[in-house]
Design a protein around this motif. Structure first.
Motif, PDB file in Angstrom:
ATOM      1  N   ASN A  39       3.971 -14.480   1.659  1.00  0.00           N
ATOM      2  CA  ASN A  39       5.401 -14.239   1.794  1.00  0.00           C
ATOM      3  C   ASN A  39       5.788 -12.988   2.573  1.00  0.00           C
ATOM      4  O   ASN A  39       6.885 -12.939   3.123  1.00  0.00           O
ATOM      5  CB  ASN A  39       6.048 -14.147   0.403  1.00  0.00           C
ATOM      6  CG  ASN A  39       5.836 -15.400  -0.400  1.00  0.00           C
ATOM      7  OD1 ASN A  39       6.294 -16.467  -0.030  1.00  0.00           O
ATOM      8  ND2 ASN A  39       5.121 -15.285  -1.513  1.00  0.00           N
ATOM      9  N   CYS A  40       4.932 -11.991   2.607  1.00  0.00           N
ATOM     10  CA  CYS A  40       5.334 -10.687   3.133  1.00  0.00           C
ATOM     11  C   CYS A  40       4.618 -10.290   4.422  1.00  0.00           C
ATOM     12  O   CYS A  40       5.163  -9.531   5.228  1.00  0.00           O
ATOM     13  CB  CYS A  40       5.081  -9.598   2.088  1.00  0.00           C
ATOM     14  SG  CYS A  40       5.709  -9.978   0.434  1.00  0.00           S
ATOM     15  N   ALA A  41       3.387 -10.775   4.594  1.00  0.00           N
ATOM     16  CA  ALA A  41       2.557 -10.323   5.714  1.00  0.00           C
ATOM     17  C   ALA A  41       3.153 -10.673   7.074  1.00  0.00           C
ATOM     18  O   ALA A  41       2.918  -9.954   8.046  1.00  0.00           O
ATOM     19  CB  ALA A  41       1.144 -10.889   5.595  1.00  0.00           C
ATOM     20  N   VAL A  42       3.933 -11.718   7.155  1.00  0.00           N
ATOM     21  CA  VAL A  42       4.514 -12.101   8.440  1.00  0.00           C
ATOM     22  C   VAL A  42       5.399 -10.969   8.997  1.00  0.00           C
ATOM     23  O   VAL A  42       5.471 -10.778  10.205  1.00  0.00           O
ATOM     24  CB  VAL A  42       5.277 -13.443   8.338  1.00  0.00           C
ATOM     25  CG1 VAL A  42       6.535 -13.310   7.520  1.00  0.00           C
ATOM     26  CG2 VAL A  42       5.585 -13.996   9.707  1.00  0.00           C
ATOM     27  N   GLY A  52       3.668  -6.801  11.175  1.00  0.00           N
ATOM     28  CA  GLY A  52       3.478  -8.243  11.141  1.00  0.00           C
ATOM     29  C   GLY A  52       3.882  -8.901  12.449  1.00  0.00           C
ATOM     30  O   GLY A  52       4.537  -8.282  13.292  1.00  0.00           O
ATOM     31  N   PRO A  53       3.511 -10.170  12.621  1.00  0.00           N
ATOM     32  CA  PRO A  53       3.789 -10.865  13.881  1.00  0.00           C
ATOM     33  C   PRO A  53       5.266 -10.966  14.248  1.00  0.00           C
ATOM     34  O   PRO A  53       5.588 -11.084  15.423  1.00  0.00           O
ATOM     35  CB  PRO A  53       3.194 -12.259  13.676  1.00  0.00           C
ATOM     36  CG  PRO A  53       2.546 -12.273  12.358  1.00  0.00           C
ATOM     37  CD  PRO A  53       2.758 -10.980  11.691  1.00  0.00           C
ATOM     38  N   LEU A  65       4.161  -0.343   3.869  1.00  0.00           N
ATOM     39  CA  LEU A  65       4.138  -0.401   2.406  1.00  0.00           C
ATOM     40  C   LEU A  65       2.955   0.338   1.800  1.00  0.00           C
ATOM     41  O   LEU A  65       2.889   0.487   0.585  1.00  0.00           O
ATOM     42  CB  LEU A  65       4.149  -1.869   1.951  1.00  0.00           C
ATOM     43  CG  LEU A  65       5.369  -2.664   2.432  1.00  0.00           C
ATOM     44  CD1 LEU A  65       5.245  -4.118   2.021  1.00  0.00           C
ATOM     45  CD2 LEU A  65       6.651  -2.048   1.923  1.00  0.00           C
ATOM     46  N   ARG A  66       2.073   0.856   2.619  1.00  0.00           N
ATOM     47  CA  ARG A  66       0.947   1.650   2.127  1.00  0.00           C
ATOM     48  C   ARG A  66       1.337   3.114   1.916  1.00  0.00           C
ATOM     49  O   ARG A  66       0.572   3.879   1.346  1.00  0.00           O
ATOM     50  CB  ARG A  66      -0.228   1.583   3.095  1.00  0.00           C
ATOM     51  CG  ARG A  66      -0.863   0.216   3.133  1.00  0.00           C
ATOM     52  CD  ARG A  66      -2.077   0.206   4.040  1.00  0.00           C
ATOM     53  NE  ARG A  66      -2.838  -0.996   3.856  1.00  0.00           N
ATOM     54  CZ  ARG A  66      -3.807  -1.157   2.952  1.00  0.00           C
ATOM     55  NH1 ARG A  66      -4.115  -0.170   2.148  1.00  0.00           N
ATOM     56  NH2 ARG A  66      -4.453  -2.297   2.854  1.00  0.00           N
ATOM     57  N   GLU A  67       2.520   3.483   2.400  1.00  0.00           N
ATOM     58  CA  GLU A  67       2.934   4.887   2.311  1.00  0.00           C
ATOM     59  C   GLU A  67       4.173   5.088   1.446  1.00  0.00           C
ATOM     60  O   GLU A  67       4.897   6.063   1.611  1.00  0.00           O
ATOM     61  CB  GLU A  67       3.159   5.430   3.720  1.00  0.00           C
ATOM     62  CG  GLU A  67       1.878   5.445   4.536  1.00  0.00           C
ATOM     63  CD  GLU A  67       2.035   6.069   5.904  1.00  0.00           C
ATOM     64  OE1 GLU A  67       3.176   6.313   6.335  1.00  0.00           O
ATOM     65  OE2 GLU A  67       0.991   6.320   6.539  1.00  0.00           O
ATOM     66  N   LEU A  68       4.414   4.185   0.522  1.00  0.00           N
ATOM     67  CA  LEU A  68       5.595   4.304  -0.347  1.00  0.00           C
ATOM     68  C   LEU A  68       5.483   5.510  -1.271  1.00  0.00           C
ATOM     69  O   LEU A  68       6.463   6.209  -1.498  1.00  0.00           O
ATOM     70  CB  LEU A  68       5.790   3.018  -1.141  1.00  0.00           C
ATOM     71  CG  LEU A  68       6.073   1.760  -0.306  1.00  0.00           C
ATOM     72  CD1 LEU A  68       6.071   0.521  -1.187  1.00  0.00           C
ATOM     73  CD2 LEU A  68       7.384   1.912   0.437  1.00  0.00           C
ATOM     74  N   SER A  69       4.287   5.755  -1.798  1.00  0.00           N
ATOM     75  CA  SER A  69       4.100   6.924  -2.665  1.00  0.00           C
ATOM     76  C   SER A  69       4.230   8.208  -1.866  1.00  0.00           C
ATOM     77  O   SER A  69       4.860   9.171  -2.317  1.00  0.00           O
ATOM     78  CB  SER A  69       2.726   6.876  -3.344  1.00  0.00           C
ATOM     79  OG  SER A  69       2.661   5.814  -4.252  1.00  0.00           O
ATOM     80  N   LYS A  70       3.641   8.219  -0.691  1.00  0.00           N
ATOM     81  CA  LYS A  70       3.684   9.403   0.184  1.00  0.00           C
ATOM     82  C   LYS A  70       5.129   9.786   0.492  1.00  0.00           C
ATOM     83  O   LYS A  70       5.488  10.955   0.481  1.00  0.00           O
ATOM     84  CB  LYS A  70       2.925   9.104   1.474  1.00  0.00           C
ATOM     85  CG  LYS A  70       2.848  10.244   2.443  1.00  0.00           C
ATOM     86  CD  LYS A  70       2.056   9.829   3.676  1.00  0.00           C
ATOM     87  CE  LYS A  70       2.004  10.930   4.696  1.00  0.00           C
ATOM     88  NZ  LYS A  70       1.266  10.500   5.903  1.00  0.00           N
ATOM     89  N   GLY A  71       5.963   8.792   0.749  1.00  0.00           N
ATOM     90  CA  GLY A  71       7.368   9.044   1.054  1.00  0.00           C
ATOM     91  C   GLY A  71       8.220   9.351  -0.164  1.00  0.00           C
ATOM     92  O   GLY A  71       9.419   9.578  -0.050  1.00  0.00           O
ATOM     93  N   ASN A  72       7.587   9.360  -1.343  1.00  0.00           N
ATOM     94  CA  ASN A  72       8.307   9.617  -2.590  1.00  0.00           C
ATOM     95  C   ASN A  72       7.628  10.749  -3.368  1.00  0.00           C
ATOM     96  O   ASN A  72       7.500  10.682  -4.590  1.00  0.00           O
ATOM     97  CB  ASN A  72       8.364   8.328  -3.429  1.00  0.00           C
ATOM     98  CG  ASN A  72       9.343   8.411  -4.568  1.00  0.00           C
ATOM     99  OD1 ASN A  72      10.477   8.829  -4.397  1.00  0.00           O
ATOM    100  ND2 ASN A  72       8.898   8.011  -5.751  1.00  0.00           N
ATOM    101  N   ALA A 131       3.757  -8.870 -10.090  1.00  0.00           N
ATOM    102  CA  ALA A 131       2.441  -9.013  -9.454  1.00  0.00           C
ATOM    103  C   ALA A 131       2.454  -8.390  -8.061  1.00  0.00           C
ATOM    104  O   ALA A 131       1.509  -7.687  -7.683  1.00  0.00           O
ATOM    105  CB  ALA A 131       2.046 -10.493  -9.390  1.00  0.00           C
ATOM    106  N   LEU A 132       3.520  -8.619  -7.309  1.00  0.00           N
ATOM    107  CA  LEU A 132       3.644  -8.015  -5.974  1.00  0.00           C
ATOM    108  C   LEU A 132       3.732  -6.498  -6.060  1.00  0.00           C
ATOM    109  O   LEU A 132       3.079  -5.778  -5.297  1.00  0.00           O
ATOM    110  CB  LEU A 132       4.879  -8.558  -5.264  1.00  0.00           C
ATOM    111  CG  LEU A 132       4.698  -9.826  -4.459  1.00  0.00           C
ATOM    112  CD1 LEU A 132       6.052 -10.427  -4.090  1.00  0.00           C
ATOM    113  CD2 LEU A 132       3.894  -9.554  -3.210  1.00  0.00           C
ATOM    114  N   VAL A 133       4.542  -6.002  -6.979  1.00  0.00           N
ATOM    115  CA  VAL A 133       4.721  -4.551  -7.114  1.00  0.00           C
ATOM    116  C   VAL A 133       3.407  -3.883  -7.496  1.00  0.00           C
ATOM    117  O   VAL A 133       3.023  -2.858  -6.913  1.00  0.00           O
ATOM    118  CB  VAL A 133       5.833  -4.213  -8.129  1.00  0.00           C
ATOM    119  CG1 VAL A 133       5.915  -2.708  -8.361  1.00  0.00           C
ATOM    120  CG2 VAL A 133       7.175  -4.755  -7.660  1.00  0.00           C
TER     121      VAL A 133
END
Length: 141
Positions: A39-42, A52-53, A65-72, A131-133
């Motif tokens: 659902n999200c990778a696109v 994504g494409p 989405l790998r840097e959400l903690s870094k930005g918070n 599950a996504l979170v």
């Protein structure tokens, strides 16, 4: 009707939702990762880095989405991520999002799956969003 039977459906729903959340948070993020890829990778890319494409089609690039903690400040913004994925409660201060309202889309999918008494479509949606979170929380740098 005994008190035990009267609350059985609510207890069963709570236990199932908790089991879904615990399953996702107990170092097994397979379901959340699978949902992400489907659902999200696109938009966000296979590695969740916003590449994504179809990312180039948006006015605003999808988030890394790998840097959400870094930005918070180093803390994963769990509630904000949950609300952003669910999307049914728009936060005016966040502006308009081009992201789909996954809560509504997952709700449509969940209705046919509500065959167990006491398990609502909302319970299913919450489990899937959680599950996504939890998966996103697991891939933070």
């Amino acid at each position: 009707m005994s008190v035990r039977l009267k609350f059985a459906p609510a207890i069963a729903a709570g236990v199932m939702a908790l089991a879904a959340a615990q399953g996702a948070s107990a170092q097994d993020f397979t379901y959340g990762e699978q949902m992400f890829r489907q659902n999200c990778a696109v938009c966000h890319g296979d590695n969740a880095e916003g590449d994504g494409p179809v990312a180039e089609l948006f006015a605003q690039k999808p988030a890394n989405l790998r840097e959400l903690s870094k930005g918070n400040g180093g803390a994963f913004p769990f509630s904000e991520v949950y609300q952003s994925i669910d999307g049914r409660r728009q936060v005016k201060a966040h502006g308009v999002s081009e992201m789909p309202v996954w809560g509504d889309l997952l709700m449509e999918e969940a209705y046919p799956a509500t065959i167990h008494p006491g398990v609502t479509a909302e319970d299913i949606v919450q489990g899937r969003v959680l599950a996504l979170v939890y998966y996103l929380q697991s891939i933070q740098h």
